[in-house]
Scaffold this active site. Structure first.
Site, short mmCIF file in Angstrom:
data_model
loop_
_atom_site.label_atom_id
_atom_site.label_comp_id
_atom_site.label_asym_id
_atom_site.label_seq_id
_atom_site.Cartn_x
_atom_site.Cartn_y
_atom_site.Cartn_z
CE1 TYR A 51 -1.00 3.05 4.45
CE2 TYR A 51 -1.46 2.97 6.93
CZ TYR A 51 -0.32 2.61 5.71
OH TYR A 51 0.63 2.61 6.23
CD GLN A 106 -2.72 0.83 0.02
OE1 GLN A 106 -3.47 -0.11 -0.76
NE2 GLN A 106 -3.45 2.62 -0.07
CD GLU A 107 2.97 3.92 3.96
OE1 GLU A 107 2.83 5.05 2.62
OE2 GLU A 107 2.45 3.56 5.09
CB SER A 108 6.12 1.95 -1.72
OG SER A 108 6.76 0.78 -1.32
#
Length: 345
Positions: free
Chosen positions: A177, A75-77
Site C-alpha cells: 500500500y 489505491q483505495e477505490s
C-alpha cells in the site's frame, strides 16, 4: 508586511476571478503559507479535484500534497463514486473508511445535510483530516522512516501497529500500500508552470498557479483556500441551476486575494481591489508579473473582473461559471473594449 484593508473580507459587490499569466515559472513543492500544502494536480476526476485541493490546503503539514491524497484515493477505490462500494472488511466509500473510524473523522463538508463516507466531499475531507493528524503523529514519534510512509501505514493498518513495529508494519498488504501510493504520486502531479525571478508579484503568481484547473464558483474562495459559493439571482447559475452553491472553487477576486495573502491583505471584491491599489496604476505596455488587471462595464463601480498578469502577454484566471482556473492570452481573456486598466499591489 504591507496591509491593504479598505473593505471587509465578506461579500460586497461584483466578484471576479484572478488571472495569472505565466512567464516561465517552476512551482515549488511546498507552500510558503502556514495554511497547508501546495502543488498542482492532474489526472483526477473533476468531482474529486476541488476537494483534494481543499483538503490539502486545510492541513498545516506540507507533506500532505494534493498528489499524495490523489494517489491514496486511486489505491483505495480507483476514485469510485459507487453508492454500494464496500470492501470485504467493511470499509466504505471512495476513501474506504471503516464505520468506527468514519464516526471520528466524518463531517458534512459538502453541506448537503448528511454525513456520508459515500459523498465525495465528505470522504475526501475526512481522508485529509485523518492523514493530516497521522502526519503530525509521525513527526512527533521520533521514528526514522519517511513521514509520508508512516502516515500511510497508519491509515492502512492503524497507528498502533506503526508504533508496535517501530515503523511500517511487516504486513505485505501495508508495505505494498505504502510503496504503491508513493510510486504513483508522480502521475497526479500537474505539469509545472515556470516563472523566474522573485518578489511579491512573482510569489503571488506561483501561489495562484497552484489552483490551475480548479472550478469557478461565484462567491467561492477565501484566503485559506477554495470554498463553495452562492447564487445571487443573476450569477452562479449553470444550465438553469445554482452551480456555485455545490461547487468548491474560486471567483476572480477571491483567487487574487488568496494569491497575495498574507503578504498583502487585499479586499474581497474586484472593484474594492482596484480602489485599494488605484494610487499605483500601470500602463498596459509596462505590466510586470503580479500586476492586477481589471475589466469594467463603466467606471470603477462597473468593474466585473480582475486578473493577475504573469508575463509574456498572458494571464491566469477563472473566467466564469462552468470554466476552470486557466492561463490564457491577455488579449482574449475578456472583451478588449471592457479593459479598464491595471494596478500594482
Amino acid at each position: 508586511m504591507q496591509v491593504l484593508v479598505r473593505a471587509a473580507i465578506g461579500v460586497v459587490g461584483a466578484f471576479g476571478l484572478a488571472v495569472v499569466g505565466v512567464v516561465s515559472l517552476v512551482l515549488l513543492d511546498g507552500d510558503a503559507q502556514a495554511t497547508g500544502s501546495s502543488g498542482t494536480l492532474t489526472s483526477v476526476p473533476e468531482e474529486f479535484r476541488p476537494w483534494i485541493m481543499r483538503a490539502s490546503h486545510a492541513c498545516e503539514h506540507a507533506e500532505l500534497a494534493p498528489a499524495l491524497l490523489a494517489a491514496q484515493l486511486q489505491q483505495e477505490s480507483g476514485f469510485s463514486t459507487s453508492s454500494s462500494l464496500v470492501s470485504p472488511a467493511g470499509a466504505q466509500g471512495p476513501a474506504q473508511f471503516m464505520p468506527a473510524t468514519w464516526d471520528t473523522w466524518g463531517r458534512d463538508d459538502d453541506g448537503n445535510g448528511t454525513v456520508s463516507p459515500y459523498d465525495v466531499g465528505d470522504a475526501v475531507m475526512a481522508q485529509g483530516r485523518m492523514m493530516c493528524s497521522l502526519i503530525g503523529q509521525a513527526k512527533k514519534s521520533g521514528l526514522s522512516a519517511d513521514i509520508r510512509s508512516l502516515a500511510l501505514a497508519g491509515y492502512n493498518a492503524g497507528w498502533g501497529a506503526v508504533e508496535d513495529a517501530g515503523g511500517i508494519p511487516p504486513y505485505p498488504e501495508t508495505q505494498h500500500y505504502v510503496a504503491t501510493i508513493l510510486a504513483s504520486m508522480k502521475r497526479f502531479e500537474g505539469t509545472p508552470t515556470e516563472v523566474s525571478g522573485s518578489g511579491t508579484g512573482v510569489d503571488a503568481v506561483r501561489r495562484a498557479s497552484s489552483q490551475l484547473g480548479t472550478p469557478y464558483s461565484w462567491g467561492g474562495g477565501s484566503p485559506n483556500g477554495p470554498t463553495t459559493g452562492f447564487c445571487d439571482g443573476i450569477n452562479g447559475y449553470l444550465n438553469g441551476r445554482c452551480s456555485a452553491s455545490t461547487t468548491v472553487g474560486w471567483d476572480c477576486s477571491s483567487l487574487v486575494q488568496y494569491a497575495y495573502w498574507p503578504n498583502i491583505h487585499l479586499p474581497r471584491t474586484a472593484a474594492d481591489q482596484y480602489r485599494a491599489t488605484s494610487d499605483r496604476t500601470v500602463s498596459r505596455d509596462r505590466l510586470k508579473v503580479g500586476d492586477l488587471l481589471y475589466w469594467s462595464h463603466g467606471g470603477t463601480s462597473g468593474i466585473y473582473h480582475v486578473a493577475i498578469y504573469a508575463g509574456d502577454g498572458t494571464v491566469l484566471h477563472a473566467p466564469r461559471t462552468g470554466k476552470n482556473v486557466q492561463t490564457i492570452p491577455l488579449s482574449t481573456a475578456m472583451p478588449d473594449g471592457d479593459y479598464y486598466g491595471a494596478t500594482r499591489p
